[in-house]
Scaffold this motif. Structure first.
Motif, PDB file in Angstrom:
ATOM      1  N   ARG A 109      26.728  34.456  43.141  1.00  0.00           N
ATOM      2  CA  ARG A 109      26.160  33.655  42.052  1.00  0.00           C
ATOM      3  C   ARG A 109      27.181  32.671  41.477  1.00  0.00           C
ATOM      4  N   GLY A 110      28.373  32.671  42.026  1.00  0.00           N
ATOM      5  CA  GLY A 110      29.394  31.734  41.561  1.00  0.00           C
ATOM      6  C   GLY A 110      30.229  32.244  40.408  1.00  0.00           C
ATOM      7  N   LYS A 111      30.068  33.521  40.030  1.00  0.00           N
ATOM      8  CA  LYS A 111      30.827  34.065  38.909  1.00  0.00           C
ATOM      9  C   LYS A 111      32.157  34.636  39.402  1.00  0.00           C
ATOM     10  N   PRO A 112      33.234  34.428  38.626  1.00  0.00           N
ATOM     11  CA  PRO A 112      34.530  34.998  39.019  1.00  0.00           C
ATOM     12  C   PRO A 112      34.466  36.514  39.089  1.00  0.00           C
ATOM     13  N   VAL A 113      35.090  37.082  40.093  1.00  0.00           N
ATOM     14  CA  VAL A 113      35.151  38.535  40.247  1.00  0.00           C
ATOM     15  C   VAL A 113      36.364  39.055  39.470  1.00  0.00           C
ATOM     16  N   PRO A 114      36.173  39.949  38.491  1.00  0.00           N
ATOM     17  CA  PRO A 114      37.324  40.478  37.732  1.00  0.00           C
ATOM     18  C   PRO A 114      38.237  41.300  38.641  1.00  0.00           C
ATOM     19  N   GLY A 115      39.526  41.124  38.473  1.00  0.00           N
ATOM     20  CA  GLY A 115      40.491  41.870  39.258  1.00  0.00           C
ATOM     21  C   GLY A 115      41.885  41.313  39.085  1.00  0.00           C
ATOM     22  N   SER A 116      42.817  41.805  39.875  1.00  0.00           N
ATOM     23  CA  SER A 116      44.211  41.389  39.766  1.00  0.00           C
ATOM     24  C   SER A 116      44.732  40.915  41.118  1.00  0.00           C
ATOM     25  N   VAL A 117      45.734  40.026  41.052  1.00  0.00           N
ATOM     26  CA  VAL A 117      46.309  39.424  42.253  1.00  0.00           C
ATOM     27  C   VAL A 117      47.682  40.023  42.527  1.00  0.00           C
ATOM     28  N   GLU A 118      47.975  40.274  43.782  1.00  0.00           N
ATOM     29  CA  GLU A 118      49.294  40.710  44.216  1.00  0.00           C
ATOM     30  C   GLU A 118      49.794  39.759  45.296  1.00  0.00           C
ATOM     31  N   VAL A 119      51.045  39.367  45.200  1.00  0.00           N
ATOM     32  CA  VAL A 119      51.671  38.513  46.211  1.00  0.00           C
ATOM     33  C   VAL A 119      52.763  39.332  46.879  1.00  0.00           C
ATOM     34  N   ALA A 120      52.750  39.400  48.224  1.00  0.00           N
ATOM     35  CA  ALA A 120      53.665  40.294  48.927  1.00  0.00           C
ATOM     36  C   ALA A 120      54.169  39.649  50.210  1.00  0.00           C
ATOM     37  N   GLU A 121      54.996  40.442  50.923  1.00  0.00           N
ATOM     38  CA  GLU A 121      55.518  40.038  52.228  1.00  0.00           C
ATOM     39  C   GLU A 121      56.161  38.647  52.187  1.00  0.00           C
ATOM     40  N   MET A 122      57.075  38.491  51.216  1.00  0.00           N
ATOM     41  CA  MET A 122      57.820  37.219  51.070  1.00  0.00           C
ATOM     42  C   MET A 122      56.871  36.031  50.962  1.00  0.00           C
ATOM     43  N   GLU A 123      55.849  36.218  50.115  1.00  0.00           N
ATOM     44  CA  GLU A 123      54.865  35.182  49.787  1.00  0.00           C
ATOM     45  C   GLU A 123      54.030  34.741  50.982  1.00  0.00           C
ATOM     46  N   THR A 124      53.811  35.659  51.928  1.00  0.00           N
ATOM     47  CA  THR A 124      52.927  35.353  53.063  1.00  0.00           C
ATOM     48  C   THR A 124      51.647  36.189  53.009  1.00  0.00           C
ATOM     49  N   ARG A 125      51.504  37.038  51.980  1.00  0.00           N
ATOM     50  CA  ARG A 125      50.295  37.841  51.813  1.00  0.00           C
ATOM     51  C   ARG A 125      49.761  37.668  50.392  1.00  0.00           C
ATOM     52  N   TRP A 126      48.438  37.475  50.317  1.00  0.00           N
ATOM     53  CA  TRP A 126      47.752  37.391  49.024  1.00  0.00           C
ATOM     54  C   TRP A 126      46.741  38.514  48.991  1.00  0.00           C
ATOM     55  N   ARG A 127      46.801  39.337  47.956  1.00  0.00           N
ATOM     56  CA  ARG A 127      45.869  40.467  47.841  1.00  0.00           C
ATOM     57  C   ARG A 127      45.124  40.378  46.520  1.00  0.00           C
ATOM     58  N   PHE A 128      43.855  40.761  46.562  1.00  0.00           N
ATOM     59  CA  PHE A 128      43.033  40.809  45.353  1.00  0.00           C
ATOM     60  C   PHE A 128      42.481  42.216  45.211  1.00  0.00           C
ATOM     61  N   VAL A 129      42.821  42.866  44.092  1.00  0.00           N
ATOM     62  CA  VAL A 129      42.349  44.224  43.818  1.00  0.00           C
ATOM     63  C   VAL A 129      41.247  44.133  42.764  1.00  0.00           C
ATOM     64  N   PRO A 130      40.002  44.550  43.089  1.00  0.00           N
ATOM     65  CA  PRO A 130      38.891  44.391  42.140  1.00  0.00           C
ATOM     66  C   PRO A 130      38.972  45.374  40.981  1.00  0.00           C
ATOM     67  N   GLN A 131      38.440  44.948  39.852  1.00  0.00           N
ATOM     68  CA  GLN A 131      38.378  45.828  38.684  1.00  0.00           C
ATOM     69  C   GLN A 131      37.346  46.927  38.897  1.00  0.00           C
ATOM     70  N   SER A 132      36.223  46.585  39.543  1.00  0.00           N
ATOM     71  CA  SER A 132      35.182  47.557  39.873  1.00  0.00           C
ATOM     72  C   SER A 132      35.064  47.637  41.390  1.00  0.00           C
ATOM     73  N   ALA A 133      34.419  48.690  41.866  1.00  0.00           N
ATOM     74  CA  ALA A 133      34.258  48.865  43.304  1.00  0.00           C
ATOM     75  C   ALA A 133      33.490  47.680  43.907  1.00  0.00           C
ATOM     76  N   TRP A 134      33.859  47.349  45.130  1.00  0.00           N
ATOM     77  CA  TRP A 134      33.210  46.232  45.817  1.00  0.00           C
ATOM     78  C   TRP A 134      31.720  46.497  46.018  1.00  0.00           C
ATOM     79  N   ARG A 135      30.937  45.423  45.883  1.00  0.00           N
ATOM     80  CA  ARG A 135      29.521  45.491  46.194  1.00  0.00           C
ATOM     81  C   ARG A 135      29.249  44.729  47.489  1.00  0.00           C
TER      82      ARG A 135
END
Length: 380
Positions: free
Chosen positions: A306-332
């Motif tokens: 629906r175009g709404k932002p998904v609540p969660g947090s961002v992690e940057v790893a592997e010497m800035e070659t990995r981007w991870r998004f951890v959701p606040q609620s379980a994935w649907r």
């Protein structure tokens, strides 16, 4: 009443172990009773003392005042040497040697004058807390975190443990080459230093005039970095924080310069690993090259169908070659859109939308003129 006073004294002396100087007042049959211990442990003051006890101490002053009041090291019976001074409503005990922090003491009050042996004697444990270590500001990290950085590197991010004073940056930063020589004027020194709102992250720009081809600073002084050579970025001690706590040691980042990077980041080449529905597994994106750490934390967003932002947090790893998004609620289950701003840059300032350095004569055009590009993600 004595039992009640004993409990109250224990309560307030427990407060002494939680602070350097503590003054606690409590009601007694004869008014307000309070005990103070100074920060140096050189004096114990008791105010609001029972007048009968003061009278007994006064009469025993020439004989043995410790029959009514004394202080010992816990587990020992011999009273500490010192002087008792009386006032109208209290007393002060000044030990010959100040109380030691972390050592347990026992304050004994015996209204019966039996050297602490009577049934009415009160024994209160007292420990001055250890001095709190002096907090110092420190460098937490420097980005890019890789030990191999392009010759046309654009900037560093220096992260601190606490907000830092502004206006001191270039006094505490230097770049050394592989011969230990200080590189002359490598940074773009601007009066308005580039801090984040919290004052904990400083952006240090290398002089763009010595990065781009054909500019006068590069022609006169050469490039800041040369491929194949090793360099050390040093953050020198003595840099004051907002709380006037200076850094106390040098922080070094050692790296080797690699050939010029003139390739734009390309999200089409990113590998996306979708998590499983019903879990909190991270959505993981493997990038095509190391990208700008600060921008990775803020210019990539995930939206639902629906175009709404998904609540969660961002992690940057592997010497800035990995981007991870951890959701606040379980994935649907469903389709999602990963929106990437075309301002996102690599370590040399090449963005998704345009290269840092454009050869106008070649007719090269920016690849992504739009404000963002997107990648589809399906959660099953």
């Amino acid at each position: 009443m004595r039992d009640r006073r004993s409990n109250t004294l224990r309560l307030w002396l427990a407060c002494l172990t939680a602070c350097y100087v503590c003054s606690v007042q409590t009601a007694s049959a004869h008014g307000e009773l309070s005990i103070d211990v100074d920060d140096a442990g050189a004096q114990i003051s008791v105010n609001g003392v029972d007048p009968h006890l003061l009278n007994s101490l006064s009469q025993a002053d020439r004989a043995d005042g410790s029959a009514f009041f004394f202080v010992t090291v816990s587990g020992r019976q011999r009273p500490l040497l010192g002087q008792i001074q009386l006032s109208d409503d209290g007393l002060r005990f000044s030990p010959r040697f100040p109380l030691r922090r972390g050592l347990a003491y026992e304050v004994v009050i015996d209204p019966a004058g039996e050297h602490g042996r009577s049934e009415t004697a009160q024994r209160i444990q007292l420990t001055l807390p250890l001095a709190k270590p002096k907090s110092v500001a420190s460098v937490r990290a420097i980005y890019p975190s890789s030990s191999r950085l392009p010759e046309n590197l654009l900037k560093f991010y220096v992260h601190f443990s606490s907000p830092m004073n502004r206006g001191e940056a270039y006094q505490h930063l230097r770049l050394l080459d592989d011969e230990g020589q200080v590189v002359d004027l490598p940074f773009l020194e601007i009066s308005q230093e580039l801090w984040d709102p919290d004052g904990r992250r400083l952006t240090v720009l290398l002089d763009p005039g010595r990065i781009k081809q054909g500019l006068k600073p590069r022609l006169e002084s050469g490039a800041v970095l040369s491929a194949g050579r090793q360099y050390t970025l040093e953050v020198l001690p003595g840099w004051n924080s907002d709380g006037n706590q200076p850094t106390d040691e040098v922080f070094r980042k050692v790296f080797t310069a690699t050939p010029v990077d003139d390739t734009q980041p390309n999200p089409d080449r990113w590998e996306i690993r979708a998590p499983n529905a019903g879990t909190h597994q991270p959505l993981e994106v493997e990038l095509d090259e190391p990208l700008d750490e600060a921008m990775l934390n803020r210019v990539i967003t995930l939206r639902d169908a629906r175009g709404k932002p998904v609540p969660g947090s961002v992690e940057v790893a592997e010497m800035e070659t990995r981007w991870r998004f951890v959701p606040q609620s379980a994935w649907r289950t469903g389709d999602y859109r990963l929106l990437i701003a075309t301002t996102l840059e690599d370590l040399a300032g090449n963005s998704v939308g345009r290269p840092f350095e454009v050869d106008v004569s070649s007719g090269a055009e920016q690849r992504n003129p739009d404000s963002s590009v997107e990648r589809r993600v399906t959660i099953r």
